[in-house]
Motif scaffolding. Sequence first.
Motif: not given
Length: 297
Positions: A160-175
């Motif tokens: 569930l923590v991972v799920k909440e983190a995924l919601k906040l991700a924005e478009e951008g390159p993988h570092f």
Amino acid sequence: MTKTIFLTIVGRTNSGKSSLLNAVVGEKIASVSSKSQTTRTRITGIKTIDETQMVFIDTPGLHKPKNKLSGHMLSAVKESVADIDAVIFMADCTRNLGPQEENMLTELCASKTPVIFVLNKIDLLESMSSLAPLIAELSMKYSLEAIVPVSVTENNGVELVVKEALKLAEEGPHFFPDDMITDQPEKVIAGEIIREKLLNLLNDEVPHGIAVTVEQMREREDKDILDINAVIFCERESHKGIVIGKNGSMLKKAASLSRQELEDFFRIKVNLQCWVKVKEDWRNREGLIRSFGLTEK
């Protein structure tokens, strides 16, 4: 389209930050111990799910500084929440929030930093209903993205923590490469594995005065064996005797436990050699703190 998000994990010492990081990435990259202040520097864990890459930064626990090393540890926390996409704020649900925690929460909310509040150790509660008043209070007092009750040790709620983190991700390159789990050098990981075993085996003040550096790490050309030479530094001559133990018993036990975990992590047979040296009061000596890699780059 790829997405990315950088999250800092903060909270009081012993709240379960390193355990959460390990659970999320699926490998043990951060030391875990019941002793306070186990984590001394920022540790990066990386988890890529489909098109989204999450970069988690584990930090030392919030505590009252007692020496120069403690000061560096708290500086690492403050620097880690600056210019970050979001914060995972870990708290022990069996304890009240302390002044440092409340101050940091207030500052984060004032700066509009998205905060995922994680209430850890729910397995220690007699009833989940006891969380309701606390969740209601947190919701009223702070502007939080989510409040997630979890038990990291039982892997309950971590997804569930991972799920909440995924919601906040924005478009951008993988570092980082998608299969990478940490940017920690292998020597640092090996040293932390050894230090963790000593933390768990030793009592009182001795563990906090220990630093471990891996001087050499080399795979043999003729055999599938990884040779690791490590030096364990302690602050007093009396501590050296405790670390070594009667007839070398303590050092042998720590080395044996370390070797087992090193072999599991690196997936190769390990020949581990450990030495113990004294560096008086090194936690208050800036040059030694830096030489042990315990300051921010």
